[in-house]
Design an enzyme around this catalytic site. Structure first.
Site, mmCIF file in Angstrom:
data_model
loop_
_atom_site.group_PDB
_atom_site.id
_atom_site.type_symbol
_atom_site.label_atom_id
_atom_site.label_comp_id
_atom_site.label_asym_id
_atom_site.label_seq_id
_atom_site.Cartn_x
_atom_site.Cartn_y
_atom_site.Cartn_z
ATOM 1 N N SER A 22 0.875 -1.172 0.000
ATOM 2 C CA SER A 22 0.000 0.000 0.000
ATOM 3 C C SER A 22 0.913 1.222 0.000
ATOM 4 C CB SER A 22 -0.929 -0.014 1.214
ATOM 5 O OG SER A 22 -0.189 -0.176 2.403
ATOM 6 N N GLU A 24 1.380 5.528 0.770
ATOM 7 C CA GLU A 24 0.862 6.707 1.473
ATOM 8 C C GLU A 24 1.286 7.987 0.740
ATOM 9 O OE1 GLU A 24 0.887 6.617 5.772
ATOM 10 O OE2 GLU A 24 1.689 8.665 5.772
ATOM 11 N N THR A 55 -2.761 11.444 3.889
ATOM 12 C CA THR A 55 -2.617 11.936 5.266
ATOM 13 C C THR A 55 -3.484 13.167 5.525
ATOM 14 O OG1 THR A 55 -0.728 13.320 4.711
ATOM 15 C CG2 THR A 55 -0.247 11.079 5.447
ATOM 16 N N HIS A 84 -6.822 9.431 6.070
ATOM 17 C CA HIS A 84 -6.359 9.590 7.463
ATOM 18 C C HIS A 84 -7.254 10.630 8.152
ATOM 19 C CE1 HIS A 84 -1.983 8.039 7.006
ATOM 20 N NE2 HIS A 84 -2.719 7.567 6.018
ATOM 21 N N ARG A 114 -4.704 9.721 16.785
ATOM 22 C CA ARG A 114 -4.895 10.806 17.749
ATOM 23 C C ARG A 114 -4.440 12.115 17.117
ATOM 24 N NH1 ARG A 114 -0.828 11.943 22.579
ATOM 25 N NH2 ARG A 114 0.265 12.769 20.769
ATOM 26 N N GLY A 115 -3.243 12.093 16.519
ATOM 27 C CA GLY A 115 -2.647 13.304 15.959
ATOM 28 C C GLY A 115 -1.686 13.942 16.943
ATOM 29 N N ASP A 116 -0.871 14.850 16.421
ATOM 30 C CA ASP A 116 0.091 15.565 17.269
ATOM 31 C C ASP A 116 -0.590 16.764 17.929
ATOM 32 O OD1 ASP A 116 2.357 13.974 16.855
ATOM 33 O OD2 ASP A 116 2.619 14.850 14.868
ATOM 34 N N TYR A 155 3.897 1.578 16.960
ATOM 35 C CA TYR A 155 5.235 2.168 17.139
ATOM 36 C C TYR A 155 6.237 1.137 17.644
ATOM 37 C CZ TYR A 155 2.752 6.498 16.400
ATOM 38 O OH TYR A 155 1.994 7.489 15.824
ATOM 39 N N PHE A 226 13.402 14.182 11.117
ATOM 40 C CA PHE A 226 12.043 13.668 11.285
ATOM 41 C C PHE A 226 12.056 12.485 12.263
ATOM 42 C CE2 PHE A 226 8.377 11.346 9.066
ATOM 43 C CZ PHE A 226 7.426 12.055 9.804
ATOM 44 N N HIS A 276 3.711 -1.128 3.765
ATOM 45 C CA HIS A 276 3.105 0.188 3.527
ATOM 46 C C HIS A 276 4.263 1.149 3.247
ATOM 47 C CE1 HIS A 276 -0.008 3.283 3.962
ATOM 48 N NE2 HIS A 276 0.850 3.996 4.677
ATOM 49 N N ARG A 282 6.555 10.649 -4.206
ATOM 50 C CA ARG A 282 7.532 10.359 -5.270
ATOM 51 C C ARG A 282 7.462 8.870 -5.587
ATOM 52 N NH1 ARG A 282 10.038 14.974 -7.166
ATOM 53 N NH2 ARG A 282 9.715 16.511 -5.545
#
Ligand SMILES: Cc1cc2nc3c(=O)[nH]c(=O)nc-3n(C[C@H](O)[C@H](O)[C@H](O)COP(=O)(O)OP(=O)(O)OC[C@H]3O[C@@H](n4cnc5c(N)ncnc54)[C@H](O)[C@@H]3O)c2cc1C
Length: 301
Positions: A22, A24, A55, A84, A114-116, A155, A226, A276, A282
């Site tokens: 898949s 993203e 996203t 997302h 949840r998100g940041d 994670y 990152f 994924h 790109r």
């Protein structure tokens, strides 16, 4: 009698037949970025991914753009998009409205997060007073509204907010109990960390697929920064491979392809069948790695 040991290349060839992928993407900000994204989608679509995900910007900042990108994928391709969605900076009614709009548009898969925190990674997360409390709460909310597939995050090196891997796995268990049927991992470079994590997840009787998220390293210094923010370790051997190539884009790309190839080949060797890819919009590196995995245009899978 001598044992018959199948050569590694041949073992790999047998295994790659069942590989599924898949991809993203992130929603583009400008007309130029939109063109780049659609070039990438056009190149990768013939590989028949299981789904492509789009996203949702921090704090819901890309709500309209995520929606527009997902809608265009539905209108112009045969791909199955996954949208997302995060809990950040919105009350339940607003988030439910986004879910309903996706479902009306034909979306059948949501990646629930949840998100940041609105203040950025590293600041304290406080749920919106009328919002979903966390990702598990969001999964339950989505499932109450619609019969869609829900994927969530995982994670292998623990989320930076989490006190321990076990606490992280508690959250994963809550998300699965709420109805998530797949977890996609944060990117990682050390496959042993993924397998150690997988073992701990399975020991907790969590049986959903834990799909490795693979980030081909398009730009090492960006990836390192990152990785630091999201708690992914960058092994010294990886830094060493890119060192001295700061001004040499062409060689960096070759090294990036070799590094990602090595990672996915090892994962396949150790039994992984689903991947994924964080494409960063790109296609080239991802396309090459898919080719290596036997994922090819027109190949019946
Ligand atoms: C596959 C994938 C896709 C992503 N897509 C997006 C996206 O589209 N948009 C976006 O903005 N972000 C995205 N992210 C990043 C994600 O939103 C952040 O990592 C965010 O900080 C956590 O959200 P989550 O749903 O992953 O966290 P959760 O699974 O809810 O939590 C992760 C861990 O943090 C712990 N935790 C959570 N809240 C607290 C707290 N208040 N105190 C202590 N511990 C806590 C949990 O217990 C858990 O262990 C993505 C991440 C992944 C891996």
């Amino acid at each position: 009698m001598e044992p018959v040991i199948e050569p590694r290349a041949s073992r790999f060839a047998h295994r790659v037949r069942g590989v599924r992928v898949s991809f993203e993407f992130f929603p583009p900000k400008t007309a130029e970025m939109e063109a780049t994204l659609w070039e990438a989608i056009a190149r990768l679509a013939p590989l028949a991914p299981s789904f492509v995900s789009v996203t949702y910007g921090a704090g819901g900042s890309t709500r309209e753009r995520t929606h527009a990108t997902v809608k265009r994928i539905l209108a112009e391709t045969a791909l199955a998009p996954a949208a997302h969605l995060t809990c950040v900076a919105a009350d339940r009614a607003e988030i439910d409205g986004v879910v309903r709009a996706y479902v009306e548009a034909g979306v059948r898969h949501i990646v629930a997060l949840r998100g940041d925190p609105p203040g950025g990674v590293g600041t304290r997360y406080a749920p919106h007073p009328q919002g979903y409390r966390n990702a598990a709460d969001l999964v339950a909310g989505i499932k109450r509204l619609a019969d869609v597939e829900v994927s969530v995050s995982a994670y292998p090196e623990k989320h930076p907010d989490s006190p321990s891997v076990e606490a992280d796995i508690d959250m994963l268990a809550a998300k699965v109990d709420a109805g998530a049927s797949r977890a996609i991992t944060q990117f990682f470079f050390d496959n042993d960390l993924y397998f150690r994590y997988l073992e701990r997840v399975r020991a907790r009787a969590i049986t959903v697929p834990i799909v490795p998220g693979i980030l081909p390293v398009q730009n090492f210094s960006q990836v390192r920064a990152f990785a630091e923010r999201c708690g992914t370790s960058v092994p010294a051997w990886l830094a060493d491979r890119f060192s001295g190539l700061e001004a040499d884009v062409a060689t960096r790309r070759l090294i990036a392809a070799a590094v990602a190839a090595e990672q996915v080949v090892d994962l396949v060797d150790r039994g992984v069948t689903d991947f994924h890819f964080y494409t960063m919009n790109r296609a080239d590196l991802v396309y090459a790695i898919c080719h290596l995995l036997g994922v090819r245009a027109g190949a019946g899978r």
